[in-house]
Design a protein around this motif. Structure first.
Motif, PDB file in Angstrom:
ATOM      1  N   GLU A  80       3.994  -8.430  -4.040  1.00 13.11           N
ATOM      2  CA  GLU A  80       4.418  -8.089  -3.317  1.00 13.11           C
ATOM      3  C   GLU A  80       2.902  -8.539  -2.169  1.00 13.11           C
ATOM      4  O   GLU A  80       4.018  -8.455  -0.869  1.00 13.11           O
ATOM      5  CB  GLU A  80       4.293  -6.393  -3.590  1.00 13.11           C
ATOM      6  N   TYR A  81       2.092  -8.696  -2.165  1.00 16.36           N
ATOM      7  CA  TYR A  81       1.651  -8.993  -0.786  1.00 16.36           C
ATOM      8  C   TYR A  81       1.370 -10.323  -0.579  1.00 16.36           C
ATOM      9  O   TYR A  81       1.362 -10.345   0.384  1.00 16.36           O
ATOM     10  CB  TYR A  81       0.251  -8.893  -1.318  1.00 16.36           C
ATOM     11  N   ARG A  84       4.360 -10.907   0.980  1.00 13.03           N
ATOM     12  CA  ARG A  84       4.312 -10.240   2.319  1.00 13.03           C
ATOM     13  C   ARG A  84       3.511 -10.463   3.515  1.00 13.03           C
ATOM     14  O   ARG A  84       4.145 -11.026   4.399  1.00 13.03           O
ATOM     15  CB  ARG A  84       3.827  -8.917   1.981  1.00 13.03           C
ATOM     16  N   HIS A  88       5.684 -12.881   6.709  1.00 15.35           N
ATOM     17  CA  HIS A  88       4.965 -12.753   8.133  1.00 15.35           C
ATOM     18  C   HIS A  88       4.311 -14.020   8.477  1.00 15.35           C
ATOM     19  O   HIS A  88       5.378 -13.811   9.946  1.00 15.35           O
ATOM     20  CB  HIS A  88       3.691 -11.873   7.698  1.00 15.35           C
ATOM     21  N   ALA A 171      10.109  -8.131   1.001  1.00 18.84           N
ATOM     22  CA  ALA A 171       9.717  -8.337   2.091  1.00 18.84           C
ATOM     23  C   ALA A 171      10.137  -8.631   3.403  1.00 18.84           C
ATOM     24  O   ALA A 171       9.894  -8.059   4.722  1.00 18.84           O
ATOM     25  CB  ALA A 171       8.709 -10.076   1.657  1.00 18.84           C
ATOM     26  N   ALA A 175       9.822  -6.560   7.087  1.00 21.43           N
ATOM     27  CA  ALA A 175       9.928  -7.318   8.261  1.00 21.43           C
ATOM     28  C   ALA A 175      11.004  -7.305   9.272  1.00 21.43           C
ATOM     29  O   ALA A 175       9.986  -7.711  10.664  1.00 21.43           O
ATOM     30  CB  ALA A 175       9.237  -8.824   7.727  1.00 21.43           C
TER      31      ALA A 175
END
Length: 389
Positions: A80-81, A84, A88, A171, A175
């Motif tokens: 997940e991160y 992300r 980004h 993600a 966003a």
């Protein structure tokens, strides 16, 4: 100009990665390719086999135009991160039209449906109940989706590339914006497979390289005379973990839920990394999560380091088309540079993220066959590929 982004690790770069870049251009009309790539440590919880600049060079020589580093806190994070953080950066460029990723299914519509299913499942009481009863995150997620969705959606969540693809789509949704997700169906050997074909898995390729085997049939990149192995820093990792307290382990990304107790107990007994990981392992905690936690502990990465998204864009390499991408990114809200030192001065958050990157590079240098001194991250030059007629 039509720019596609690819989130990658290229550990190491092989024929399947080249195929993905080629198909992104052929199937979806991309004229420019920007890669957001893990640096010295990878999402599976390991050191990268090859130096990040050599991997950037391999990508640029095989169809990529701009390679940007994913900060280490995100390259060692959960799917997940990991997604992300990379998304980004991609969105911040403000010139990317699509995000291209590989998948076992090759069907973006069903991946979007699976992404919606995951979003629903994570907000459900059923998921929380499965977690309370000792299932690992992936197992609890799959079990929850099975209760509400058809088999074709459930099956998507069994493929490792599909799972990452779903997180990329989630993600992108979080966003906002207009970046379109597109997927290229993976072909050749399965993820982590030992199968030999024209396109082998990265794990098989790493094994062959470490065994000194000829890999020229599987990759055009052959500069492996100074590769890294986590075994070379095993004692340093164990030493660091033995100095840490239970509260230190609780501060790690995904460091709660009882895993901190298992780590504390295992650290006092284990004398090798494999032994340590096996002592921590349980049905609640996947091995990939354990590997990432160990390296986060070693590097000093905490859950607070994931509270802020990447605060700068660090260029590892580019060609002339890469410069065209940067020319289209003039409205980017993040500072863009090839110099980590310059980026570290742009904000307090950037300074902390750059400090973690420097530390990661200094410790990675000890994992190389030919050890290197500290400071390479502040003196390394980007890879610049000149176009030839």
């Amino acid at each position: 100009m039509k720019t596609a982004a690819i989130i990658c690790e290229y550990n190491p770069f092989h024929n399947g990665h080249k195929y993905h870049i080629e198909q992104t251009k052929k199937q979806f009309g991309a004229t420019h390719i920007v890669c957001v790539m893990s640096g010295n440590f990878t999402q599976r919880g390991d050191v990268a086999l090859c130096d990040k600049y050599e991997r950037a060079r391999a990508a640029l020589n095989s169809g990529a135009d701009l390679v940007i580093e994913l900060p280490v806190a995100f390259s060692l994070a959960s799917a997940e991160y990991f997604a992300r953080g990379a998304v980004h950066i991609i969105k911040s460029l403000q010139c990317v039209d699509m995000l291209s990723f590989g998948s076992e299914t090759g069907n973006c519509e069903i991946l979007k449906e699976a992404a919606g299913a995951v979003h629903f499942a994570l907000d459900s009481e059923v998921f929380l109940d499965h977690m309370k009863h000792g299932l690992s995150y992936p197992a609890a997620l799959k079990a929850t989706v099975e209760e509400y969705y058809t088999d074709d959606v459930v099956d998507i969540l069994t493929g490792p590339n599909n799972i990452l693809a779903v997180e990329y789509i989630r993600a992108l949704d979080m966003a906002g914006g207009t970046i379109e997700p597109v997927t290229v169906r993976r072909y050749g050997a399965a993820h982590d497979s030992d199968e030999l074909s024209s396109t082998i898995s990265a794990s098989k390729l790493r094994k062959m390289i470490k065994n000194g085997e000829d890999v020229s049939a599987y990759t055009a990149f052959s500069h492996y005379e100074n590769y890294a192995e986590i075994e070379r820093i095993e004692t340093a990792i164990l030493a660091k973990l033995r100095t840490m307290s239970k509260s230190d382990f609780e501060k790690l990304p995904n460091g709660g839920g009882g895993i901190e107790n298992r780590i504390v107990k295992a650290v006092r007994t284990a004398t090798t990394l494999p032994q340590l990981m096996l002592m921590i392992k349980s049905k609640n905690f996947t091995m990939s999560r354990i590997r990432r936690l160990i390296l986060c502990a070693f590097l000093g990465i905490t859950k607070n380091d994931l509270k802020n998204m990447p605060s700068y864009i660090r260029i590892l390499g580019m060609n002339d088309k890469g410069k065209e991408i940067l020319a289209q990114s003039k409205e980017c809200p993040l500072p863009i540079d090839t110099s980590l030192s310059a980026l570290a001065k742009t904000s307090d958050i950037a300074g902390k993220q750059a400090g973690l990157e420097e530390r990661a590079g200094n410790l990675y240098a000890l994992a190389l066959e030919k050890r290197q001194p500290c400071g390479k991250d502040f003196i390394a030059k980007p890879v610049i590929i000149k176009e030839t007629d």
